[in-house]
Design a protein around this motif. Sequence first.
Motif, mmCIF file in Angstrom:
data_model
loop_
_atom_site.group_PDB
_atom_site.id
_atom_site.type_symbol
_atom_site.label_atom_id
_atom_site.label_comp_id
_atom_site.label_asym_id
_atom_site.label_seq_id
_atom_site.Cartn_x
_atom_site.Cartn_y
_atom_site.Cartn_z
ATOM 1 N N GLN A 89 0.821 -1.218 0.000
ATOM 2 C CA GLN A 89 0.000 0.000 0.000
ATOM 3 C C GLN A 89 0.850 1.262 0.000
ATOM 4 O OE1 GLN A 89 -3.517 -0.341 2.950
ATOM 5 N NE2 GLN A 89 -1.822 -1.497 3.870
ATOM 6 N N PHE A 90 2.061 1.133 0.526
ATOM 7 C CA PHE A 90 2.907 2.300 0.739
ATOM 8 C C PHE A 90 3.966 2.395 -0.359
ATOM 9 C CE2 PHE A 90 1.536 0.469 4.751
ATOM 10 C CZ PHE A 90 0.871 1.533 5.338
ATOM 11 N N SER A 91 4.480 3.561 -0.530
ATOM 12 C CA SER A 91 5.609 3.746 -1.452
ATOM 13 C C SER A 91 6.893 3.570 -0.652
ATOM 14 C CB SER A 91 5.562 5.140 -2.083
ATOM 15 O OG SER A 91 6.715 5.343 -2.871
ATOM 16 N N LEU A 92 7.590 2.477 -0.920
ATOM 17 C CA LEU A 92 8.801 2.183 -0.157
ATOM 18 C C LEU A 92 10.046 2.760 -0.800
ATOM 19 C CD1 LEU A 92 8.299 -1.493 1.038
ATOM 20 C CD2 LEU A 92 7.450 0.620 1.999
ATOM 21 N N GLY A 93 9.879 3.501 -1.895
ATOM 22 C CA GLY A 93 11.034 4.130 -2.539
ATOM 23 C C GLY A 93 12.070 3.096 -2.934
ATOM 24 N N PRO A 94 13.322 3.280 -2.479
ATOM 25 C CA PRO A 94 14.391 2.378 -2.892
ATOM 26 C C PRO A 94 14.224 0.954 -2.375
ATOM 27 C CG PRO A 94 15.154 3.837 -1.136
ATOM 28 C CD PRO A 94 13.805 4.322 -1.554
ATOM 29 N N PHE A 95 13.259 0.733 -1.460
ATOM 30 C CA PHE A 95 13.111 -0.602 -0.887
ATOM 31 C C PHE A 95 11.943 -1.379 -1.475
ATOM 32 C CE2 PHE A 95 15.397 2.049 2.073
ATOM 33 C CZ PHE A 95 16.609 1.365 2.053
ATOM 34 N N ASP A 96 11.326 -0.840 -2.529
ATOM 35 C CA ASP A 96 10.320 -1.594 -3.268
ATOM 36 C C ASP A 96 10.895 -2.915 -3.768
ATOM 37 O OD1 ASP A 96 7.952 -0.194 -3.150
ATOM 38 O OD2 ASP A 96 8.537 1.206 -4.715
ATOM 39 N N ILE A 97 12.163 -2.886 -4.166
ATOM 40 C CA ILE A 97 12.788 -4.090 -4.704
ATOM 41 C C ILE A 97 12.830 -5.199 -3.656
ATOM 42 C CG2 ILE A 97 15.149 -3.300 -4.166
ATOM 43 C CD1 ILE A 97 16.059 -4.766 -6.713
ATOM 44 N N PHE A 98 13.109 -4.842 -2.386
ATOM 45 C CA PHE A 98 13.160 -5.867 -1.347
ATOM 46 C C PHE A 98 11.770 -6.403 -1.027
ATOM 47 C CE2 PHE A 98 17.233 -3.706 -0.398
ATOM 48 C CZ PHE A 98 18.049 -4.796 -0.649
ATOM 49 N N LEU A 99 10.758 -5.536 -1.131
ATOM 50 C CA LEU A 99 9.386 -5.996 -0.956
ATOM 51 C C LEU A 99 9.050 -7.018 -2.045
ATOM 52 C CD1 LEU A 99 6.603 -5.849 0.369
ATOM 53 C CD2 LEU A 99 6.107 -3.855 -1.065
ATOM 54 N N SER A 100 9.431 -6.728 -3.292
ATOM 55 C CA SER A 100 9.167 -7.655 -4.397
ATOM 56 C C SER A 100 9.905 -8.977 -4.208
ATOM 57 C CB SER A 100 9.588 -7.016 -5.728
ATOM 58 O OG SER A 100 8.766 -5.919 -6.044
ATOM 59 N N ILE A 101 11.143 -8.895 -3.711
ATOM 60 C CA ILE A 101 11.916 -10.110 -3.464
ATOM 61 C C ILE A 101 11.218 -10.978 -2.417
ATOM 62 C CG2 ILE A 101 14.061 -10.993 -2.461
ATOM 63 C CD1 ILE A 101 15.490 -8.580 -3.773
ATOM 64 N N CYS A 102 10.772 -10.358 -1.323
ATOM 65 C CA CYS A 102 10.098 -11.122 -0.270
ATOM 66 C C CYS A 102 8.805 -11.748 -0.790
ATOM 67 C CB CYS A 102 9.811 -10.229 0.935
ATOM 68 S SG CYS A 102 11.307 -9.723 1.831
ATOM 69 N N ARG A 103 8.071 -11.015 -1.616
ATOM 70 C CA ARG A 103 6.839 -11.567 -2.182
ATOM 71 C C ARG A 103 7.154 -12.752 -3.097
ATOM 72 N NH1 ARG A 103 4.692 -7.273 -4.187
ATOM 73 N NH2 ARG A 103 2.965 -6.927 -2.762
ATOM 74 N N CYS A 104 8.196 -12.620 -3.928
ATOM 75 C CA CYS A 104 8.602 -13.729 -4.808
ATOM 76 C C CYS A 104 8.986 -14.960 -3.988
ATOM 77 C CB CYS A 104 9.779 -13.316 -5.691
ATOM 78 S SG CYS A 104 9.365 -12.186 -7.029
ATOM 79 N N MET A 105 9.640 -14.729 -2.845
ATOM 80 C CA MET A 105 10.021 -15.843 -1.986
ATOM 81 C C MET A 105 8.784 -16.515 -1.403
ATOM 82 S SD MET A 105 13.232 -16.620 -1.836
ATOM 83 C CE MET A 105 13.275 -17.586 -0.328
ATOM 84 N N ALA A 106 7.816 -15.696 -0.969
ATOM 85 C CA ALA A 106 6.604 -16.263 -0.379
ATOM 86 C C ALA A 106 5.835 -17.087 -1.403
ATOM 87 C CB ALA A 106 5.715 -15.147 0.170
ATOM 88 N N LEU A 107 5.747 -16.588 -2.614
ATOM 89 C CA LEU A 107 4.979 -17.270 -3.672
ATOM 90 C C LEU A 107 5.838 -18.242 -4.482
ATOM 91 C CD1 LEU A 107 2.903 -14.198 -4.917
ATOM 92 C CD2 LEU A 107 2.193 -16.005 -3.339
ATOM 93 N N TRP A 108 7.170 -18.198 -4.255
ATOM 94 C CA TRP A 108 8.130 -19.095 -4.928
ATOM 95 C C TRP A 108 8.007 -18.962 -6.460
ATOM 96 C CZ3 TRP A 108 12.277 -20.256 -2.728
ATOM 97 C CH2 TRP A 108 13.084 -21.330 -3.088
#
Length: 548
Positions: A355-374
């Motif tokens: 929901q939030f704009s994480l700026g430079p840390f959007d990439i880490f959010l995407s990585i964690c989501r990819c890990m959760a969904l494999w």
Amino acid sequence: MSASKLQESGDVRIAHSLHTKEEEFVVKRREIVFQSLQKHEIHCSQNKVPHIALLSSGGGQRATVGLLECLVQLDKAGLLDCILYLSGVSGSTWCMASLYQEPDWSTKLETVKDNIIKRLSGPGVSWGDAFAKLKKYYNGKDFFSLTDIWAAIVVTTYMKEIDEHTLTDKWSQLGKDPFPIYTATDKQSKQEEGGDPWFEISPHEAGYSLSGAFVETSNFGSQFDNGSKKKHQAEIDMLYLQALCGSALAGEDSKEFIWGKIQGAAAFEDNPNSPPVEKWYQVLMDLVDMNLCVLNVKDPSALDQSIRTMLNGKNLAGGKSQLIFPTQKLNLADKEAAKLYMKQYTEDVCNYLSQFSLGPFDIFLSICRCMALWIWGRNYNFLHNMTDESVPSALLRSETRDFEDAGLLLNSPYFSVLRKERDIDLIISLDFSEGDPFMTVREAADRFKKLNISFPEVNIPSEDLEKPKDFYVFKGQNAPTVIHIPLFNVVNCGDEVEAWRNKYRTFQGPYSAEKITEVMEVAGKNISNNREKLKEQIAAVVGKKAHN
């Protein structure tokens, strides 16, 4: 529309025929094969030149350097020019990518080999460069997956370079090298009844080997609808291709390894100073550490409490929804239940933070989501919304497909070369697999039998199962001859076969210069010790083809 017109237009091609440029290459390469056979006094007419494919299995760096030395020894034996196709799985594709950086590598192989070994033995890619490449993938593609992470963080660790060339820009129609075929599998098709998981990528086309459904390699990854390109995506580069083909750790038991790599990448970034970004960053780092704790059966309650406090407190204002944390207790004693708990926990936290704009840390959010969904190797499905009864219906419905290491299904690329239109007479299979040295050839025989594709019977003497020899030949009446060569065997390792296997496991850190040399010496003996046997089998298939 004719096949050639389709190829020119960039549309999807569904046909059991070769790409016109591959056909043209085969004509030219057959002349090189013909000349090579004449030098060995193996005589045949030019229209009866045998089609010989060299297959190389997966096996991490063991396969990378093993294949390299086998090719050098084939060259020294004067047999490399007899090879029409070179196809690999997993670690073997890493070797192929390095070779085909150099046009006409087969004419100067010793020099090319020395350059590759010098790089593999040298310094690695810096964290800064690797992370910059990861950001480039994240910002430049419609789909981001664990394959991008694998490319930037893992493949660079082993191959010591960031190869941004593409497969098509390094290929010349006038090339003097064997025709390369890289292989992967369609992850969803592995799980679907009647699916087609076998996917190949050549300099001209990428697509499904059994169904005969292809798109230009330069368009693989672009968005298609009903067979026509809708949105162009830049062609995948060789680093990503190596990750797509060589992601053997896409098995679920490797999550700890990958979370650890993500932890290292995250630590590389400077910790932000301004709230609330600092809080977001801390949540993501706690989430990574919490996953590692659960995988290592350690109590993550302090990390859990930290995440709950930050996300349910007043630290993150402005969210459209509130995160509902699970009420059930995490049971570390039940490993499978704990994994499922963390998968859902990670996915819920990621969905909330999105929901939030994480700026430079959007990439880490995407990585964690990819890990959760494999999620591995996600790309647009070029068959989306097509109607064709010859293609499995599941391939036509979905907008995206996920691709992973073919070695997770069959650790040798038999399916790529045994398309009927490639008309293969002889397969030389180099097996660098870990464990059972006959698993790939036996599984291939079983799979082809079920598919009614000609393949010889494979019978291994019981005494060879523990003590494999270095050269096996399997023949059938209307099937190609298959030569199977296990890496570690009683000829080159004596009674120390098991010790060699244990020393050179698939999943270990980059090899030292000494280890590279040792594996190459062992692999090279499998060719140098069997030069005459290889010539005999080549002569035999020439005779068989002439008779037929």
